[in-house]
Motif scaffolding. Structure first.
Motif, mmCIF file in Angstrom:
data_model
loop_
_atom_site.group_PDB
_atom_site.id
_atom_site.type_symbol
_atom_site.label_atom_id
_atom_site.label_comp_id
_atom_site.label_asym_id
_atom_site.label_seq_id
_atom_site.Cartn_x
_atom_site.Cartn_y
_atom_site.Cartn_z
ATOM 1 N N VAL A 556 0.837 -1.211 0.000
ATOM 2 C CA VAL A 556 0.000 0.000 0.000
ATOM 3 C C VAL A 556 0.869 1.256 0.000
ATOM 4 N N VAL A 557 2.166 1.093 0.182
ATOM 5 C CA VAL A 557 3.074 2.249 0.192
ATOM 6 C C VAL A 557 3.566 2.606 -1.209
ATOM 7 N N ASN A 558 3.096 1.924 -2.235
ATOM 8 C CA ASN A 558 3.704 2.057 -3.557
ATOM 9 C C ASN A 558 3.700 3.474 -4.109
ATOM 10 N N GLN A 559 2.618 4.210 -3.933
ATOM 11 C CA GLN A 559 2.581 5.568 -4.471
ATOM 12 C C GLN A 559 3.577 6.463 -3.746
ATOM 13 N N ARG A 560 3.635 6.319 -2.418
ATOM 14 C CA ARG A 560 4.621 7.085 -1.647
ATOM 15 C C ARG A 560 6.029 6.686 -2.057
ATOM 16 N N LEU A 561 6.233 5.403 -2.297
ATOM 17 C CA LEU A 561 7.536 4.896 -2.710
ATOM 18 C C LEU A 561 7.957 5.517 -4.042
ATOM 19 N N GLU A 562 7.032 5.560 -5.001
ATOM 20 C CA GLU A 562 7.347 6.150 -6.303
ATOM 21 C C GLU A 562 7.720 7.626 -6.153
ATOM 22 N N ASN A 563 6.939 8.366 -5.392
ATOM 23 C CA ASN A 563 7.229 9.782 -5.195
ATOM 24 C C ASN A 563 8.580 9.982 -4.516
ATOM 25 N N TYR A 564 8.875 9.126 -3.575
ATOM 26 C CA TYR A 564 10.136 9.203 -2.834
ATOM 27 C C TYR A 564 11.324 8.979 -3.765
ATOM 28 N N LEU A 565 11.251 7.934 -4.591
ATOM 29 C CA LEU A 565 12.374 7.594 -5.464
ATOM 30 C C LEU A 565 12.561 8.606 -6.590
ATOM 31 N N ILE A 566 11.516 9.271 -6.980
ATOM 32 C CA ILE A 566 11.620 10.275 -8.036
ATOM 33 C C ILE A 566 12.132 11.608 -7.496
ATOM 34 N N SER A 567 11.874 11.868 -6.225
ATOM 35 C CA SER A 567 12.166 13.204 -5.687
ATOM 36 C C SER A 567 13.578 13.372 -5.152
ATOM 37 N N ILE A 568 14.293 12.294 -4.821
ATOM 38 C CA ILE A 568 15.636 12.408 -4.271
ATOM 39 C C ILE A 568 16.581 11.444 -4.970
ATOM 40 N N GLY A 569 17.883 11.744 -4.882
ATOM 41 C CA GLY A 569 18.873 10.897 -5.538
ATOM 42 C C GLY A 569 19.999 10.443 -4.637
ATOM 43 N N ARG A 570 19.834 10.579 -3.332
ATOM 44 C CA ARG A 570 20.875 10.180 -2.391
ATOM 45 C C ARG A 570 20.979 8.664 -2.357
ATOM 46 N N ARG A 571 22.133 8.133 -2.707
ATOM 47 C CA ARG A 571 22.284 6.687 -2.899
ATOM 48 C C ARG A 571 21.955 5.885 -1.646
ATOM 49 N N LYS A 572 22.354 6.395 -0.504
ATOM 50 C CA LYS A 572 22.088 5.674 0.740
ATOM 51 C C LYS A 572 20.604 5.404 0.928
ATOM 52 N N LEU A 573 19.763 6.336 0.453
ATOM 53 C CA LEU A 573 18.328 6.229 0.674
ATOM 54 C C LEU A 573 17.596 5.499 -0.444
ATOM 55 N N ILE A 574 18.113 5.576 -1.671
ATOM 56 C CA ILE A 574 17.349 5.000 -2.792
ATOM 57 C C ILE A 574 17.835 3.620 -3.225
ATOM 58 N N VAL A 575 19.136 3.357 -3.133
ATOM 59 C CA VAL A 575 19.657 2.082 -3.649
ATOM 60 C C VAL A 575 19.056 0.876 -2.925
ATOM 61 N N PRO A 576 18.981 0.852 -1.582
ATOM 62 C CA PRO A 576 18.358 -0.312 -0.935
ATOM 63 C C PRO A 576 16.903 -0.522 -1.345
ATOM 64 N N LEU A 577 16.180 0.558 -1.626
ATOM 65 C CA LEU A 577 14.785 0.430 -2.065
ATOM 66 C C LEU A 577 14.712 -0.184 -3.455
ATOM 67 N N TYR A 578 15.570 0.281 -4.349
ATOM 68 C CA TYR A 578 15.598 -0.314 -5.689
ATOM 69 C C TYR A 578 16.000 -1.790 -5.616
ATOM 70 N N GLU A 579 16.970 -2.104 -4.778
ATOM 71 C CA GLU A 579 17.407 -3.498 -4.676
ATOM 72 C C GLU A 579 16.270 -4.390 -4.185
ATOM 73 N N ALA A 580 15.503 -3.897 -3.212
ATOM 74 C CA ALA A 580 14.369 -4.681 -2.718
ATOM 75 C C ALA A 580 13.324 -4.876 -3.804
ATOM 76 N N LEU A 581 13.088 -3.850 -4.612
ATOM 77 C CA LEU A 581 12.111 -3.952 -5.703
ATOM 78 C C LEU A 581 12.597 -4.873 -6.813
ATOM 79 N N ILE A 582 13.871 -4.706 -7.184
ATOM 80 C CA ILE A 582 14.405 -5.443 -8.332
ATOM 81 C C ILE A 582 14.590 -6.918 -8.010
#
Length: 618
Positions: A556-582
């Motif tokens: 249910v967090v997917n929309q917030r997740l999309e907004n989060y990943l589009i709005s920032i580029g700090r690797r510490k915060l986005i890379v683990p999220l992408y890894e979990a998705l991928i």
């Protein structure tokens, strides 16, 4: 030129080649001949071209021969277009001979310049390319103001060579000056003495009199404004961040004052912060006099200002005393993480400092389980590897815990005196791991026998994992959080009974990160409904919650997740999220759709990391 600046330059000339480094541990990541000849000063004359996405002009090297028979100057380059070379002798500039080798690996292309016996300076005319890994060019739409473009550099570890031909190694140090030309509506800033006044002609002059390793030469340009915070500190940023950043980071001067009391004089005059657009791939970069900072730490409650303490701490550990090679990174980051924690304790109290140390320690123990064993060694083997691979929690937190171990064994008073003397005795120099061990043995271990053995030190530095004698970081505050969590999970208390209204970000992070493996989606939904965690505007809390939600398939967090990943580029915060998705076949298409939207706004370093994740899980 001010007299004091000239004195600093003259004194520092003797320090450029001073490196405490074993002969068999030279920097593999440079193709320069820095053991034979070095630059003592470089001058950059560059134009910022947003249309072509390039820096163009020349770099001038003032040379010092370390080997009298040297006939070539070898520089590091990567993705640079070299136009011509000139050499200076007999008070005149002459056309020079050069050869640019083919690129063989991530180290780039070696530039070889012929020297004459009387050559004292070299100029290289060149321009960077849009592919430069050390530069990011943002369109107006990718900035906070949406009206002007923005450009910034990120030179650590070996990305300086992608925007200037230079001996790109932390083993040597160089002072620099610069003339930067840009659109009159934009302002350039550098890791140097920045003048807060706008120049109508778009031409700006910069000077960095202290010798620094090349990776600390930094530049940015955009609609950058200035606001003074204190006698020694200021904010540079787009207007949209100026006031909130100044309020958030108003304690920076107190941090400087506290660190000077602990470890001696701040030797860089001014300490300003440049707030970058959210695509900046790191939390911060310790560029001297002007640290580059992500806006993701502007939380509104000063809860994430330990990052400022970290970048400031580099003014002693890293900028003043530098790792000689990238396998010695822990000498920068471990020391800095330790000093950061001491700063936080001095300014914000022991309770907060211990919470931060405990969270870092907990994260480290998890990372040690996930990394290859060889990558959990402080003195990590790096030959043949991109030095960006050295950056993990190991050099930061394992290095921090090692110094904390020494503090506990010798006592804080003795260890503080040792550390202050270490910074003083190695000021404006580079040092490798063996050099540090020798210094530690002579000035601390041998001075107080029976406290620590060399074998224990070598276990910390050369053995994988964490020693059995690693000190345990524990927070009484977290003990109470755990008790509340256990009461709720065992149905002895309701969520409404937990006193979360006064919780700090640290307590929230501990709570989220320590929820049990078997927690149900229904329990996650109840937590979300009660505390609105999906809607958290604190980027660290949001990251922890979104990552947990992905791991537990609470989509249910997917929309917030999309907004989060589009709005920032700090690797510490986005890379683990992408890894979990991928890594999950069910959510991989969702990751693809987000990345297609977000990739153009990410820094090249973030792009390469996430690109590799998609390749790994194909």
């Amino acid at each position: 030129m001010h007299l004091i600046t000239r004195i600093i330059q003259l004194l520092s000339l003797t320090l450029f080649s001073c490196v405490t480094q074993a002969d068999d541990n030279l920097d593999w990541h440079t193709q320069s001949n820095y053991t034979q000849i070095i630059s003592t000063h470089v001058h950059l004359d560059l134009s910022v071209d947003f249309k072509q996405k390039q820096l163009s002009g020349y770099i001038e090297h003032t040379l010092k021969r370390l080997a009298p028979d040297v006939t070539e100057l070898k520089l590091d380059t990567r993705d640079l277009t070299i136009l011509k070379v000139e050499h200076f002798d007999n008070q005149q500039w002459h056309k020079g001979e050069f050869a640019l080798a083919k690129e063989t690996d991530f180290r780039g292309s070696q530039l070889v310049i012929k020297l004459k016996p009387q050559t004292t300076k070299i100029r290289v005319y060149y321009h960077s390319t849009p592919e430069a890994s050390g530069l990011q060019w943002l369109s107006p739409a990718q900035t906070a103001g949406k009206k002007h473009p923005f450009m910034f550099s990120q030179s650590q570890a070996i990305h300086a060579r992608s925007w200037m031909p230079i001996q790109d190694t932390p083993a040597m140090r160089v002072s620099y000056s610069a003339t930067i030309r840009t659109d009159k509506h934009l302002r350039p800033v550098m890791s140097a003495d920045n003048n807060p006044q706008w120049h109508d002609d778009g031409i700006y002059q910069f000077t960095m009199p202290q010798p620094i390793p090349p990776y600390l030469i930094a530049i940015a340009a955009g609609n950058i404004h200035h606001k003074t915070m204190s006698k020694q500190t200021a904010i540079y940023s787009e207007p949209e961040y100026l006031d909130v950043a100044a309020k958030e980071f108003e304690d920076t001067q107190a941090m400087i004052d506290a660190t000077e009391k602990l470890y001696g004089e701040y030797r860089w005059n001014q300490y300003d912060l440049l707030i970058l657009p959210p695509s900046f791939p790191f939390g911060g970069m310790e560029n001297p006099r002007l640290s580059f900072i992500t806006p993701t730490v502007i939380a509104g409650d000063k809860s994430l200002v330990n990052l400022i303490a970290h970048e400031l701490a580099h003014s002693w550990s890293g900028n003043l005393v530098t790792n000689a090679t990238w396998r010695d990174l822990w000498l920068n980051e471990g020391f800095t993480s330790y000093v950061e924690n001491r700063i936080m304790e001095s300014v914000f109290g022991k309770k907060r400092a211990m919470m931060e140390r405990t969270l870092d320690s907990q994260g480290l123990r998890q990372e040690v389980e996930e990394l290859d064993e060889s990558d959990t060694i402080l003195h990590i083997a790096m030959q043949g590897r991109d030095p960006d691979d050295a950056f993990s929690g190991i050099p930061y937190t394992k290095g921090h815990l090692f110094l904390w171990f020494l503090e506990q064994r010798f006592g804080r008073e003795k260890f503080d005196l040792f550390l202050k003397a270490y910074f003083d005795n190695h000021a404006f120099q580079s040092i490798d791991t063996r050099g540090f061990i020798a210094y530690l043995d002579k000035h601390l271990i041998s001075q107080y026998p029976g406290k620590v053995t060399i074998e224990e030190v070598k276990t910390w530095i050369f053995k994988p994992g964490l020693p059995t004698f690693t000190p345990l970081a524990q927070s009484d505050t977290f003990t109470k959080v755990q008790q509340h969590m256990d009461s709720w999970l065992s149905n002895r208390a309701a969520l409404s009974d937990i006193p979360t209204k006064q919780w700090t970000v640290h307590e929230w992070l501990y709570f989220i990160n320590n929820l049990p493996e078997e927690i149900s989606k229904e329990q996650l939904a109840l937590l979300d409904k009660t505390y609105q965690l999906t809607l958290s505007t604190n980027n660290e809390i949001a990251h922890a919650w979104l990552l947990l939600s992905l791991q537990k398939k609470y989509y249910v967090v997917n929309q917030r997740l999309e907004n989060y990943l589009i709005s920032i580029g700090r690797r510490k915060l986005i890379v683990p999220l992408y890894e979990a998705l991928i890594s999950d076949e069910k959510t991989r298409p969702f990751a693809v759709s987000i990345y297609q939207k977000a990739r153009a706004g990410y820094h090249p370093l973030a792009q390469s990391t996430i690109d590799a994740l998609f390749t790994e899980y194909e």
